[in-house]
Design an enzyme around this catalytic site. Structure first.
Site, PDB file in Angstrom:
ATOM      1  N   HIS A  63       0.838  -1.204   0.000  1.00 35.46           N
ATOM      2  CA  HIS A  63       0.000   0.000   0.000  1.00 35.46           C
ATOM      3  C   HIS A  63       0.875   1.258   0.000  1.00 35.46           C
ATOM      4  O   HIS A  63       0.622   2.203  -0.755  1.00 35.46           O
ATOM      5  CB  HIS A  63      -0.927  -0.032   1.220  1.00 35.46           C
ATOM      6  CG  HIS A  63      -1.909   1.077   1.277  1.00 35.46           C
ATOM      7  ND1 HIS A  63      -1.815   2.104   2.189  1.00 35.46           N
ATOM      8  CD2 HIS A  63      -3.024   1.326   0.547  1.00 35.46           C
ATOM      9  CE1 HIS A  63      -2.830   2.933   2.013  1.00 35.46           C
ATOM     10  NE2 HIS A  63      -3.581   2.485   1.025  1.00 35.46           N
ATOM     11  N   ASP A 105      -6.170   1.845  -1.996  1.00 33.31           N
ATOM     12  CA  ASP A 105      -6.875   1.529  -0.754  1.00 33.31           C
ATOM     13  C   ASP A 105      -7.699   0.253  -0.898  1.00 33.31           C
ATOM     14  O   ASP A 105      -7.724  -0.595   0.003  1.00 33.31           O
ATOM     15  CB  ASP A 105      -7.774   2.689  -0.332  1.00 33.31           C
ATOM     16  CG  ASP A 105      -6.991   3.891   0.168  1.00 33.31           C
ATOM     17  OD1 ASP A 105      -5.756   3.806   0.282  1.00 33.31           O
ATOM     18  OD2 ASP A 105      -7.633   4.921   0.454  1.00 33.31           O
TER      19      ASP A 105
END
Length: 138
Positions: A63, A105
């Site tokens: 991420h 996300d």
């Protein structure tokens, strides 16, 4: 440093996409993100260094790498649009940058869900001073 950042977010009253990311994680995992992921391992939360401790921590590492590739907006603060269709997250909107943030996300939330079985409570509040292995490159 991670603690100060998280506390600042909580005190300010989360705006923009951080609240959206929290909702995605909650939807995908059923876990409360601030408690379960904000201080997990070496990469979940603010910053990161060393080697990810497990698959969940690797979700955060990936991420972070995804955010590094985003240009043209602020991944932590710019608002994006998404919807939930048949249990899936669908990123929308006309802004390619915020859509890219949404996809980062979304991928992390799905990664957390897919690694629930290997989630380790001992990494839930892991002190980053123990993240001493050489830092991996994205």
């Amino acid at each position: 440093m991670r603690t100060l950042w998280i506390m600042a977010v909580l005190l300010v009253g989360v705006e923009g996409h951080l609240l959206q990311f929290r909702k995605m994680i909650k939807k995908m995992t059923g876990k409360e993100p601030i408690v379960s992921y904000a201080f997990y391992g070496c990469y979940c939360g603010k910053g990161g260094r060393g080697k990810p401790k497990d698959a969940t921590d690797r979700c955060c590492f990936v991420h972070d790498c995804c955010y590094e590739k985003v240009t043209g907006c602020d991944p932590k603060w710019d608002y994006y649009t998404y919807s939930s269709e048949n249990g899936d997250i669908v990123c929308g909107g006309d802004n390619p940058c915020t859509k890219e943030v949404c996809e980062c996300d979304k991928a992390a939330a799905i990664c957390f869900r897919d690694n629930l079985k290997t989630y380790k409570k001992r990494y839930m509040t892991f002190p980053d001073i123990f993240c001493t292995d050489p830092t991996e490159k994205c």
